[in-house]
Design a protein around this motif. Structure first.
Motif, PDB file in Angstrom:
ATOM      1  N   PRO A  10      -2.356   7.151   3.500  1.00 59.96           N
ATOM      2  CA  PRO A  10      -2.855   7.313   2.129  1.00 59.96           C
ATOM      3  C   PRO A  10      -2.325   8.600   1.487  1.00 59.96           C
ATOM      4  O   PRO A  10      -2.258   9.654   2.115  1.00 59.96           O
ATOM      5  CB  PRO A  10      -4.374   7.369   2.316  1.00 59.96           C
ATOM      6  CG  PRO A  10      -4.624   6.659   3.596  1.00 59.96           C
ATOM      7  CD  PRO A  10      -3.452   6.958   4.469  1.00 59.96           C
ATOM      8  N   PHE A  11      -1.941   8.477   0.217  1.00 62.99           N
ATOM      9  CA  PHE A  11      -1.440   9.618  -0.546  1.00 62.99           C
ATOM     10  C   PHE A  11      -2.437   9.918  -1.645  1.00 62.99           C
ATOM     11  O   PHE A  11      -2.660   9.102  -2.548  1.00 62.99           O
ATOM     12  CB  PHE A  11      -0.065   9.296  -1.131  1.00 62.99           C
ATOM     13  CG  PHE A  11       0.473  10.364  -2.041  1.00 62.99           C
ATOM     14  CD1 PHE A  11       0.612  11.676  -1.606  1.00 62.99           C
ATOM     15  CD2 PHE A  11       0.851  10.063  -3.347  1.00 62.99           C
ATOM     16  CE1 PHE A  11       1.111  12.649  -2.440  1.00 62.99           C
ATOM     17  CE2 PHE A  11       1.350  11.037  -4.194  1.00 62.99           C
ATOM     18  CZ  PHE A  11       1.473  12.332  -3.735  1.00 62.99           C
ATOM     19  N   TRP A  52      -7.611  11.020  -6.992  1.00 58.63           N
ATOM     20  CA  TRP A  52      -6.778   9.827  -7.194  1.00 58.63           C
ATOM     21  C   TRP A  52      -5.981   9.508  -5.940  1.00 58.63           C
ATOM     22  O   TRP A  52      -5.418  10.398  -5.305  1.00 58.63           O
ATOM     23  CB  TRP A  52      -5.821  10.062  -8.361  1.00 58.63           C
ATOM     24  CG  TRP A  52      -4.922   8.884  -8.658  1.00 58.63           C
ATOM     25  CD1 TRP A  52      -5.239   7.759  -9.357  1.00 58.63           C
ATOM     26  CD2 TRP A  52      -3.557   8.738  -8.249  1.00 58.63           C
ATOM     27  NE1 TRP A  52      -4.154   6.915  -9.419  1.00 58.63           N
ATOM     28  CE2 TRP A  52      -3.101   7.491  -8.742  1.00 58.63           C
ATOM     29  CE3 TRP A  52      -2.675   9.533  -7.516  1.00 58.63           C
ATOM     30  CZ2 TRP A  52      -1.815   7.023  -8.526  1.00 58.63           C
ATOM     31  CZ3 TRP A  52      -1.387   9.070  -7.303  1.00 58.63           C
ATOM     32  CH2 TRP A  52      -0.976   7.833  -7.804  1.00 58.63           C
ATOM     33  N   THR A  53      -5.954   8.236  -5.556  1.00 60.95           N
ATOM     34  CA  THR A  53      -5.213   7.780  -4.385  1.00 60.95           C
ATOM     35  C   THR A  53      -4.152   6.770  -4.808  1.00 60.95           C
ATOM     36  O   THR A  53      -4.410   5.886  -5.632  1.00 60.95           O
ATOM     37  CB  THR A  53      -6.164   7.128  -3.359  1.00 60.95           C
ATOM     38  OG1 THR A  53      -7.136   8.092  -2.942  1.00 60.95           O
ATOM     39  CG2 THR A  53      -5.395   6.649  -2.134  1.00 60.95           C
ATOM     40  N   TRP A  54      -2.976   6.889  -4.234  1.00 57.12           N
ATOM     41  CA  TRP A  54      -1.867   5.979  -4.528  1.00 57.12           C
ATOM     42  C   TRP A  54      -2.298   4.535  -4.236  1.00 57.12           C
ATOM     43  O   TRP A  54      -2.675   4.215  -3.107  1.00 57.12           O
ATOM     44  CB  TRP A  54      -0.668   6.368  -3.669  1.00 57.12           C
ATOM     45  CG  TRP A  54       0.581   5.570  -3.900  1.00 57.12           C
ATOM     46  CD1 TRP A  54       0.998   4.483  -3.187  1.00 57.12           C
ATOM     47  CD2 TRP A  54       1.578   5.794  -4.898  1.00 57.12           C
ATOM     48  NE1 TRP A  54       2.191   4.017  -3.666  1.00 57.12           N
ATOM     49  CE2 TRP A  54       2.577   4.806  -4.726  1.00 57.12           C
ATOM     50  CE3 TRP A  54       1.728   6.732  -5.916  1.00 57.12           C
ATOM     51  CZ2 TRP A  54       3.709   4.737  -5.529  1.00 57.12           C
ATOM     52  CZ3 TRP A  54       2.851   6.666  -6.721  1.00 57.12           C
ATOM     53  CH2 TRP A  54       3.828   5.676  -6.529  1.00 57.12           C
ATOM     54  N   PRO A  55      -2.250   3.635  -5.231  1.00 58.91           N
ATOM     55  CA  PRO A  55      -2.868   2.320  -5.062  1.00 58.91           C
ATOM     56  C   PRO A  55      -1.938   1.213  -4.549  1.00 58.91           C
ATOM     57  O   PRO A  55      -2.407   0.101  -4.294  1.00 58.91           O
ATOM     58  CB  PRO A  55      -3.328   1.979  -6.488  1.00 58.91           C
ATOM     59  CG  PRO A  55      -2.305   2.650  -7.361  1.00 58.91           C
ATOM     60  CD  PRO A  55      -1.868   3.890  -6.628  1.00 58.91           C
ATOM     61  N   TRP A  56      -0.642   1.474  -4.379  1.00 54.65           N
ATOM     62  CA  TRP A  56       0.296   0.400  -4.053  1.00 54.65           C
ATOM     63  C   TRP A  56       0.767   0.470  -2.600  1.00 54.65           C
ATOM     64  O   TRP A  56       0.697   1.509  -1.948  1.00 54.65           O
ATOM     65  CB  TRP A  56       1.508   0.474  -4.983  1.00 54.65           C
ATOM     66  CG  TRP A  56       1.143   0.331  -6.427  1.00 54.65           C
ATOM     67  CD1 TRP A  56       0.760  -0.818  -7.068  1.00 54.65           C
ATOM     68  CD2 TRP A  56       1.077   1.374  -7.404  1.00 54.65           C
ATOM     69  NE1 TRP A  56       0.478  -0.560  -8.391  1.00 54.65           N
ATOM     70  CE2 TRP A  56       0.670   0.780  -8.622  1.00 54.65           C
ATOM     71  CE3 TRP A  56       1.339   2.745  -7.372  1.00 54.65           C
ATOM     72  CZ2 TRP A  56       0.503   1.513  -9.787  1.00 54.65           C
ATOM     73  CZ3 TRP A  56       1.176   3.474  -8.534  1.00 54.65           C
ATOM     74  CH2 TRP A  56       0.772   2.865  -9.723  1.00 54.65           C
ATOM     75  N   ASP A  57       1.250  -0.674  -2.098  1.00 53.32           N
ATOM     76  CA  ASP A  57       1.809  -0.720  -0.750  1.00 53.32           C
ATOM     77  C   ASP A  57       3.176  -0.026  -0.693  1.00 53.32           C
ATOM     78  O   ASP A  57       3.583   0.464   0.349  1.00 53.32           O
ATOM     79  CB  ASP A  57       1.962  -2.177  -0.281  1.00 53.32           C
ATOM     80  CG  ASP A  57       0.611  -2.842  -0.032  1.00 53.32           C
ATOM     81  OD1 ASP A  57      -0.360  -2.106   0.245  1.00 53.32           O
ATOM     82  OD2 ASP A  57       0.535  -4.084  -0.117  1.00 53.32           O
TER      83      ASP A  57
END
Length: 547
Positions: A233-234, A239-244
């Motif tokens: 996870p980034f 806020w967290t990066w939502p994409w694969d």
């Protein structure tokens, strides 16, 4: 009466002393942290990625802003920019020394990068504007040798301060030095500027920052977040990066787009007769164009290994920080020996030839060093490689600076110096990112395979690998100290040594590419020409601005 006319020759050389001290402050700070990292890791609980960012936050901002400040210095005054940058650097060093967490330390390093970016290109520009003819070549040699020598003195100073006192003094030492430099430069260095300089293109400055920031981010975070698919996870704040898809390829794409837009905008503005961030017309000068290419590749190989070696010396061989600094002093000895050779040889050997000699010495030294890297290495066997490597750095760095700027008009000194400094810093940033990635990726892969061969349970093996890699090797002494984990420590030492060795060989490979690239540099034997005689006295465009 102009400021330049009122200053004696001795004052100019005194000014060179303070300019060289300013360079020393920048270079020492970029290397002094290396030997202090183990204590910083222990006290602030840094991860291996944060360890890289303590270095890269500084280098990233530094490289991103060099062009902007190099151009701005031509407009507002190079001495003024140097003094302001020194004061910003000094204040941010105080913040770094007092940082209570890794995040705040990295933030302080960002501000240091701003100050450093204001300082470095102006030091070159001031030398280019202040010295002429043969004196200019000697001044450049002093500047270049200072970089090489201070790259090794930094670890010694940092090791002594860290061992005897605290890692915080490795930053605190900048405060009195910064004040001394700011006062000395103001008193001894003549102000200079380009009277025809125009406003800095703000949009190009933003594009250059995006280009370098996103590129280095991708190189650093690739092994942690994943090169294509996201592995971890980034998160930024809430806020967290939502994409694969990993943010790493997105960063690379953004860097390429921003670089393309920067070049297109610059060429369009130049064609329209407007100011540009990068002096594209300077790239018509063969020595400038080819020299910058060589400088970037060489810096990639030169400074990347500085990250790995202090970690290996302390965590694998078990040296204290001050002992590590003393070992690395051999590098400084080689660099200062090179400065002693430069003066008698510069009048007889073409500068590109000396650059090639220096690169050959660097390659020989670093390959010799790599061969000696193993868990039971004797520190004595490391000294010859370090000395030869330092000798090469001193020869190549000093002469390459003169080659790049020799044909640059003095009125464009700031832009020319900023471009050259950017090429070097981009190279060093890429070197730290790429060689750091090689070091930790190889270490993790070899350690995981070795533990599997030893029959270590999968969960335990993952914990050990994660601890060693995430701590940048700091977990190895703890493993070594317990009888139950001593065999695991031996595996970790072997893996970290292999990672360090491959990082060194990779650095040598980049230096070999730099050596090949020097084939594009013109080789001409130094001679006394009419231009040299004319340069002995300032031309109207060379005279620094009046106060």
């Amino acid at each position: 009466m102009s400021d330049a006319a009122s200053r004696t020759s001795s004052s100019r050389w005194a000014g060179l002393v303070f300019i060289s001290l300013a360079v020393s402050l920048i270079i020492v700070d970029s290397t002094i942290v290396n030997v202090a990292v183990p204590q910083i890791v222990d006290e602030l609980s840094l991860s291996s990625t944060q360890v890289q960012w303590v270095q890269e936050a500084y280098t990233l901002v530094f490289a991103s802003l060099l062009l902007a400040f190099g151009s701005l210095a031509d407009r507002v005054g190079r001495r003024r920019m140097l003094v302001i940058g020194t004061l910003i650097f000094t204040v941010s060093s105080l913040f770094a020394a007092l940082a209570p967490s890794g995040e705040l330390l990295i933030a302080a390093r960002v501000i240091q990068g701003v100050g450093g970016a204001m300082m470095l290109p102006t030091t070159l520009a001031l030398i280019n504007a202040t010295f002429h003819g043969r004196e200019r070549g000697l001044a450049f040699a002093v500047w270049g040798s200072t970089i090489g020598g201070m790259a090794a003195v930094g670890p010694l100073l940092g090791g002594w301060l860290t061992t005897a006192y605290s890692w915080r003094l490795a930053f605190g030492i900048n405060i009195p030095l910064g004040i001394l430099i700011a006062i000395g430069v103001q008193v001894t260095v003549a102000e200079s500027k380009d009277p025809n300089a125009r406003r800095v293109d703000a949009m190009s400055a933003v594009l250059s920052v995006i280009t370098f920031a996103s590129l280095v981010f991708g190189l650093i975070e690739g092994r942690t977040l994943g090169w294509w698919r996201i592995d971890k996870p980034f998160t930024i704040g809430q806020w967290t990066w939502p994409w694969d898809l990993s943010p790493v390829p997105v960063a690379f794409f953004l860097s390429a787009i921003a670089a393309g837009a920067f070049i297109m905008r610059g060429l369009r503005r130049q064609k329209a007769g407007k100011s540009t961030m990068l002096a594209f017309d300077l790239f018509r000068i063969p020595s400038f164009r080819n020299g910058n290419l060589v400088a970037m590749v060489v810096s990639l190989g030169e400074f990347g290994i500085i990250l790995a070696l202090p970690l290996w010396l302390q965590f694998v061989l078990g040296f204290e920080a001050v002992q590590t600094g003393l070992i690395l002093l051999a590098l400084a000895g080689g660099s200062f020996a090179a400065s002693a050779l430069t003066a008698p040889l510069s009048g007889r050997i073409p500068p590109p030839t000396m650059v090639r000699w220096g690169l050959v010495a660097e390659i020989v030294g670093i390959v010799g060093l790599a061969v000696m890297v193993h868990p039971d290495a004797n520190w004595v066997t490391l000294l010859p490689g370090l000395f030869v490597y330092g000798l090469g750095v001193g020869l190549a760095t000093a002469q390459l600076t003169g080659v790049v700027l020799t044909d640059v008009p003095v009125t464009q000194s700031g832009q020319g110096s900023g471009t050259q400094s950017t090429a070097r810093q981009v190279g060093s940033a890429l070197g730290i990112a790429i060689l750091g990635t090689i070091l930790f990726t190889v270490t993790g892969g070899i350690l995981a395979a070795d533990l599997a061969d030893k029959g270590v349970p999968s969960d335990q093996a993952k914990q050990v690998v994660s601890a060693v890699v995430d701590s940048a090797g700091a977990a190895i002494p703890g493993l070594r100290g317990s009888p139950t984990t001593a065999p695991l420590a031996a595996a970790a030492e072997d893996a970290f040594s292999t990672g360090t060795r491959l990082a060194a060989f990779s650095a040598a490979a980049f230096l070999a590419l730099g050596l090949l690239a020097t084939g594009s540099l013109r080789t001409r034997r130094p001679q006394v020409s009419a231009r040299d005689d004319e340069d002995a006295q300032p031309t109207p465009e060379d005279v620094p601005a009046t106060e």
